[in-house]
Design a protein around this motif. Structure first.
Motif, mmCIF file in Angstrom:
data_model
loop_
_atom_site.group_PDB
_atom_site.id
_atom_site.type_symbol
_atom_site.label_atom_id
_atom_site.label_comp_id
_atom_site.label_asym_id
_atom_site.label_seq_id
_atom_site.Cartn_x
_atom_site.Cartn_y
_atom_site.Cartn_z
ATOM 1 N N ASP A 177 -7.504 1.451 -6.093
ATOM 2 C CA ASP A 177 -7.801 2.460 -5.087
ATOM 3 C C ASP A 177 -8.279 1.795 -3.808
ATOM 4 O O ASP A 177 -8.322 0.560 -3.702
ATOM 5 C CB ASP A 177 -8.799 3.491 -5.619
ATOM 6 N N ARG A 178 -8.653 2.614 -2.822
ATOM 7 C CA ARG A 178 -9.047 2.081 -1.518
ATOM 8 C C ARG A 178 -10.248 1.142 -1.605
ATOM 9 O O ARG A 178 -10.394 0.211 -0.823
ATOM 10 C CB ARG A 178 -9.337 3.242 -0.573
ATOM 11 N N TRP A 201 0.849 -1.180 0.000
ATOM 12 C CA TRP A 201 0.000 0.000 0.000
ATOM 13 C C TRP A 201 0.890 1.237 0.000
ATOM 14 O O TRP A 201 1.864 1.306 0.742
ATOM 15 C CB TRP A 201 -0.896 0.029 1.234
ATOM 16 N N ARG A 202 0.532 2.241 -0.826
ATOM 17 C CA ARG A 202 1.224 3.521 -0.837
ATOM 18 C C ARG A 202 0.194 4.630 -1.029
ATOM 19 O O ARG A 202 -0.476 4.678 -2.068
ATOM 20 C CB ARG A 202 2.263 3.590 -1.970
ATOM 21 N N ASP A 203 0.035 5.512 -0.012
ATOM 22 C CA ASP A 203 -0.870 6.661 -0.106
ATOM 23 C C ASP A 203 -2.277 6.247 -0.521
ATOM 24 O O ASP A 203 -2.912 6.860 -1.392
ATOM 25 C CB ASP A 203 -0.319 7.688 -1.098
ATOM 26 N N GLY A 204 -2.785 5.190 0.118
ATOM 27 C CA GLY A 204 -4.138 4.739 -0.159
ATOM 28 C C GLY A 204 -4.304 3.948 -1.435
ATOM 29 O O GLY A 204 -5.434 3.627 -1.836
ATOM 30 N N VAL A 205 -3.209 3.602 -2.089
ATOM 31 C CA VAL A 205 -3.246 2.830 -3.331
ATOM 32 C C VAL A 205 -2.584 1.475 -3.093
ATOM 33 O O VAL A 205 -1.488 1.399 -2.527
ATOM 34 C CB VAL A 205 -2.533 3.571 -4.478
ATOM 35 N N HIS A 264 -0.726 -1.578 -4.642
ATOM 36 C CA HIS A 264 0.046 -1.994 -5.813
ATOM 37 C C HIS A 264 0.307 -3.502 -5.707
ATOM 38 O O HIS A 264 0.933 -3.962 -4.745
ATOM 39 C CB HIS A 264 1.369 -1.241 -5.881
ATOM 40 N N SER A 279 -2.559 -1.495 -9.984
ATOM 41 C CA SER A 279 -2.808 -0.556 -8.889
ATOM 42 C C SER A 279 -4.309 -0.384 -8.694
ATOM 43 O O SER A 279 -5.057 -0.218 -9.670
ATOM 44 C CB SER A 279 -2.154 0.801 -9.178
#
Length: 305
Positions: free
Chosen positions: A80-81, A53-57, A59, A78
């Motif tokens: 989203d939340r 997870w990176r900044d709510g994304v 991968h 990728s």
């Protein structure tokens, strides 16, 4: 009986809407929703998922495999939340086959340790521009390790891996290495292989700590390659010893899935868990795919003279 030429393992990557803690305790998991990655064309598949997870994304990195050339690359998806797909791209490709894109976070950086045993090496990559820009760092082992899975545990790095060889060696022997730092120097365990048997010797996902104990997902290959996942609890681990006990088995039938012929990766990823499930294609078209691949090789060799 399925003729080998008419059998194709087609793997499907799924995102279980549950953390590893629930996966380890819920029985069964059929009520847990699964978001599946997009399907590939016939005789192609995605497998071996690992994610960050990176900044709510979210991968997710996977093996992208095509029976037409029998060479895998690493692809990135990728989400989203809400687990809606945002985009996808090729993350890493080399002249040799790649799979099992194991991800590692260390010192504020992200690393990848893909399986590439046909290269004869185990190579560590660093994300110079996450998620799709990767550069080689170094080779960790002088052996072609398969499905290497690493974790920092009790102030040391530990690696669990298999090795190629005859008589299903890659499925029946567990090897361990240890190092003071991720980049090494790595030293093989003096009692390798530390575990033998088709029920739990080939790694199949991310090692994790639960109730203070190290756990390692292992493939159960007794009936079929990648038939299920056995989670191994490590009871004793040092430079001189290793003991482990299987404490949880996950079979494809335990999950709400139309793909019930196998399950061979279990990766913790925060609030979700990544899996792959198998559906065996028994179409005789596989023989044609293999023939066409061989013909292209012959024609390529002729043109190269």
């Amino acid at each position: 009986m399925i003729w080998p030429a008419f059998r194709s393992d087609i793997w499907h990557v799924g995102i279980l809407h549950a953390p590893m803690a629930r996966v380890m305790t819920a029985a069964p998991l059929r009520d847990v929703p699964v978001t599946w990655l997009p399907e590939r064309e016939p005789f192609q598949y995605f497998a071996d998922p690992f994610g960050l997870w990176r900044d709510g994304v979210l991968h997710v990195f996977v093996e992208d495999y095509d029976y037409r050339d029998k060479r895998g690359t690493i692809r990135r998806f990728s989400f989203d939340r809400d687990l809606a797909l945002r985009d996808q791209a090729t993350a890493l490709a080399t002249p040799f086959h790649l799979s099992y894109p194991f991800l590692i976070e260390d010192g504020g950086e992200v690393f990848m340790l893909p399986e590439a045993h046909r290269s004869g090496k185990l190579t560590l990559y660093r994300a110079k521009a996450f998620p799709d820009g990767w550069e080689r760092v170094c080779d960790l082992l002088d052996v072609p390790a398969i499905d290497a899975s690493v974790i920092r545990f009790e102030d040391r790095w530990w690696m669990f891996h298999a090795l190629p060889g005859p008589d299903q060696r890659a499925l029946r022997e567990l090897h361990i290495a240890t190092a003071p730092a991720l980049t090494g120097p790595w030293r093989s365990h003096e009692h390798n292989p530390v575990r033998a048997g088709l029920d739990g010797a080939r790694p199949g996902g991310t090692p994790f700590v639960r109730n203070g104990r190290l756990h390692v997902p292992m493939q159960d290959c007794r009936d079929i390659y990648g038939g299920a996942v056995n989670v191994l609890r490590v009871d004793e681990l040092s430079d001189q010893s290793f003991k482990g006990s299987a404490v949880r088995t996950l079979a494809p039938a335990d999950i709400a899935s139309p793909f019930t012929d196998g399950l061979h990766t279990l990766s913790a990823c925060g609030e979700v868990t990544l899996i792959d499930a198998n559906s065996i294609d028994r179409s005789p078209r596989r023989a044609l795919v293999d023939w066409q691949r061989r013909w292209r090789r012959v024609m390529g060799a002729v043109r190269g003279r």
